[in-house]
Design an enzyme around this catalytic site. Sequence first.
Site: not given
Ligand code: AMP
Length: 286
Positions: A36-37, A39-40, A152, A156, A189
């Site tokens: 997690l960052h 954004g998450h 982002k 999806q 990530s």
């Molecule tokens: P992931 O772990 O990459 O599958 O992402 C999980 C959720 O976090 C998805 O809905 C992504 O679109 C969202 N997400 C990832 N990076 C960002 C970001 N920089 N800003 C906003 N949402 C994000």
Amino acid sequence: MAGIPVVERTADLGTWAQEQRCAGRLVGLVPTMGALHDGHLSLVSRAAAECDVVVLTVFVNPLQFGPGEDLAAYPRALEADVEAAARSGASIAFAPPVEEMFPGEVATNVHVAGLSEVLDGRFRPTHFDGVATVVAKLFAIVGAARAYFGEKDFQQLAIVRRMAGDLSFPVEVVGCPVVRARDGLALSSRNAYLTPEERAAAPVLLRALRSGASAVAAGERSPAAVTDLVGSIVEAEPLAALDAADVVDAATLRTPAVLAGELRILVAARFGRARLIDNVGISTPP
Ligand code: AMP
């Protein structure tokens, strides 16, 4: 340390969600692959602000990785993820082993026709079916909820929203804005794969997208002119290998003959072993 329960079994998550609804609570759901960052965490905070309880799911979904992609290398940090999510307002984390989600061979595939083959689907032909299938399972396990996804991953988000509607899941899909580093790079990530030089070069993606958006704002209505501009800016960066630049209608994900209405400009490029995507919205005046 902020302590929240971490459950691994689908039945336990389903029971918990049902108990919450019986107590009159609105359930928020934030599906992720972990590492997690901010954004998450923006999704978790938004869900916590708008719902009574929030489930964070952490599952590196094998179905959405193609052959030769980074499934084995994908960063994992469950303990830190759970702590960060708890601080942002998560109530429970669901971190199932692969065997729990997929105990046998997966015979059922959720395919959202029309939205899955275009854009990144051209490069990752099985990716969005993998996403739609696992998100359908999460929606079925959790039940009625509000689910938060980032813009982002704009394609999806469109696919998940369409899937939830087409299959009548009792889930409201909420899109949330892209969270960026100060220099404009969208948090991901996969940024962890970047060398310092690649990391310094990667903000070219947002610069290119912004140039495309400025061209539309200045009256450009030719999709090819906009995508050529975006692509040429990325290609001018020696550490970037452009996969695609596109401009599409935000609802249909199709490229219109003439740019009009709500649009999305998207870019995908490789920097070393990291494949990065980004996008911005722009609308033409009515
Ligand atoms: P992931 O772990 O990459 O599958 O992402 C999980 C959720 O976090 C998805 O809905 C992504 O679109 C969202 N997400 C990832 N990076 C960002 C970001 N920089 N800003 C906003 N949402 C994000």
